[in-house]
Design an enzyme around this catalytic site. Structure first.
Site, short mmCIF file in Angstrom:
data_model
loop_
_atom_site.label_atom_id
_atom_site.label_comp_id
_atom_site.label_asym_id
_atom_site.label_seq_id
_atom_site.Cartn_x
_atom_site.Cartn_y
_atom_site.Cartn_z
N ASP A 1 -0.25 11.88 -0.41
CA ASP A 1 -1.30 12.83 -0.04
C ASP A 1 -2.59 12.10 0.36
OD1 ASP A 1 -2.32 11.90 -2.45
OD2 ASP A 1 -2.09 13.81 -3.52
N TRP B 1 0.85 -1.21 0.00
CA TRP B 1 0.00 0.00 0.00
C TRP B 1 0.88 1.25 0.00
CZ3 TRP B 1 -4.78 -0.43 -1.48
CH2 TRP B 1 -5.62 0.68 -1.39
N GLU C 1 -3.24 9.17 -1.68
CA GLU C 1 -2.21 8.13 -1.67
C GLU C 1 -1.38 8.20 -2.95
OE1 GLU C 1 -5.16 4.84 -0.55
OE2 GLU C 1 -4.48 5.60 1.36
N GLU D 1 -18.01 6.40 -3.40
CA GLU D 1 -16.79 7.21 -3.29
C GLU D 1 -16.80 8.30 -4.36
OE1 GLU D 1 -12.97 5.36 -4.55
OE2 GLU D 1 -12.32 5.80 -2.50
C1 BGC Z 1 -8.59 7.30 -1.27
C2 BGC Z 1 -8.20 7.64 0.16
C3 BGC Z 1 -9.07 6.91 1.14
C4 BGC Z 1 -9.15 5.43 0.82
C5 BGC Z 1 -10.17 4.71 1.69
C6 BGC Z 1 -8.60 5.81 -1.43
O1 BGC Z 1 -8.98 5.51 -2.74
O2 BGC Z 1 -7.68 7.88 -2.16
O3 BGC Z 1 -8.35 9.01 0.39
O4 BGC Z 1 -8.56 7.10 2.42
O5 BGC Z 1 -9.51 5.25 -0.51
O6 BGC Z 1 -11.43 5.31 1.59
#
Ligand code: BGC
Length: 383
Positions: free
Chosen positions: A170, A120, A173, A329
């Site tokens: 950031d 990760w 990620e 999301e």
């Molecule tokens: C996002 C992160 C988030 C994670 C879990 C990722 O795709 O970029 O901001 O913390 O998903 O929700």
């Protein structure tokens, strides 16, 4: 809107709010962790400090005191168990042997509080600041005693004091070679919160105050271009996460020139028909619009005094719920890189739905606007 249309919209908001708080509290694990998403392939089994801190903040604002406290206790445990590692990182850094990113603390943990075993993009500092900020908000909001958190708070502070200047991944990620302005905002929000309530001893509080001034200077200098906050030091672009620096973190005053200009640019560069993108150049699932970022922008507008726009953004976010009232999301109504969508679907499956952080930000904005009533969410619940 006619009166009937307004009351239909409010009952839809009310139903979504009830579903949102039920999801958050029902899915919270016995250990106290909040899963990012119960079903999405790449997230299953993990809790992020970033998502979790904002989810706990929403649960706290919704009056679910016990749920939020259990999450913060989980954070404190996760951090206290890494006390030796944190002391090693601090000592190595002070000795001029800055540990490599893979030796730093992770962004996400298993529910049992272990590091993950999958690869990760783990070195992210924002969540360590955000949990401190959210914890203090929670203690203040409900008049709770913070003594039980002192050790974990002090360890987190030591870790951040040693590391905040380092580039890291950031919120998304990505872009590990940069120092991200929203990451700095999360850290300084955590520092200021802890210093204000003196959750650590006098000596540490003084160091936190001094570094907070340094971080604010950096944000106010190299963190600004053309009058607005920028994605990373040296960039000229914005990122949707910068809305959080304005609200709820309150690092940049919403009514200041920089606050207003940042909101304007987040609107003009990243927001299409009421839905906010992460950043120009985003290709993740084609780079759609994120309900949670739309709600952060709504909170920023509300702090700046534009209630009408905040309401529109709340309604847009609520409109992304599916038939089961789950919030995703991101949605695909407007894509930055349409050609990249299928590639991600093939890799990880359809977009994470429900995403608890989306539900949390919807609740947080709805409560702040008074469109969601805390009493409706706590009725008959043992808090
Ligand atoms: C996002 C992160 C988030 C994670 C879990 C990722 O795709 O970029 O901001 O913390 O998903 O929700």
């Amino acid at each position: 809107m006619t009166d009937t249309a307004a009351s239909d919209a409010d009952s839809a908001i009310g139903r979504l709010a009830a579903h949102s708080i039920a999801l958050i509290t029902d899915l919270q694990t016995p250990e106290g962790a909040y899963p990012a998403s119960p079903t999405f392939s790449a997230y299953v089994g993990y809790s992020w400090l970033r998502d979790g801190a904002f989810i706990a903040d929403a649960a706290s604002a919704a009056g679910r005191i016990d749920s939020a406290s259990r999450f913060f206790a989980w954070c404190a445990d996760v951090i206290a168990r890494r006390a030796d590692k944190i002391r090693w990182i601090v000592a190595e850094t002070q000795a001029g042997r800055t540990p490599a990113a893979e030796h730093m603390l992770p962004a996400r943990f298993t529910f049992a509080g272990e590091d993950g075993t999958d690869e990760w993009w783990d070195f992210q500092l924002d969540g360590y600041g955000t949990w401190l900020w959210a914890l203090v908000q929670h203690l203040d909001r409900h008049g709770l005693d913070g003594d039980a958190y002192r050790e974990a708070v002090a360890l987190t502070i030591e870790y951040l004091l040693a590391s905040w200047e380092r580039p890291c991944y950031d919120w998304w990620e990505e872009h590990a070679q940069h120092v991200h302005v929203s990451t700095l905002a999360c850290i300084v929000a955590g520092f200021d919160a802890v210093a204000r309530v003196r959750l650590v001893d006098e000596g540490l509080t003084e160091r936190v105050r001094a570094e907070s001034i340094a971080i604010r200077r950096l944000i106010g200098g190299r963190g600004i271009s053309d009058g607005h906050l920028i994605k990373w030091l040296g960039s000229t672009a914005v990122d949707g996460s910068l809305a959080a620096a304005i609200a709820p973190l309150g690092v940049t005053d919403a009514r200041s020139d920089v606050g207003r200009r940042t909101i304007d640019v987040l609107e003009s560069h990243l927001t299409v028909d009421g839905g906010t993108h992460r950043y120009l150049g985003d290709t993740f699932y084609g780079g759609g619009q994120w309900p949670l970022l739309t709600c952060f922008l709504g909170l920023a507008h509300l702090a700046a005094g534009d209630r009408d726009r905040a309401e529109e953004l709340l309604d847009w976010a609520a409109g992304t719920a599916n038939a089961a009232l789950d919030l995703p999301e991101q949605v695909a109504g407007h894509l930055i890189a349409p050609g990249m969508r299928q590639e991600w679907i093939d890799r990880w499956g359809t977009v994470a739905t429900p995403l608890l952080w989306s539900h949390a930000m919807f609740l947080r904005l709805g409560l702040a606007l008074g469109r969601i009533d805390e009493a409706d969410l706590t009725d008959g619940v043992d808090r």
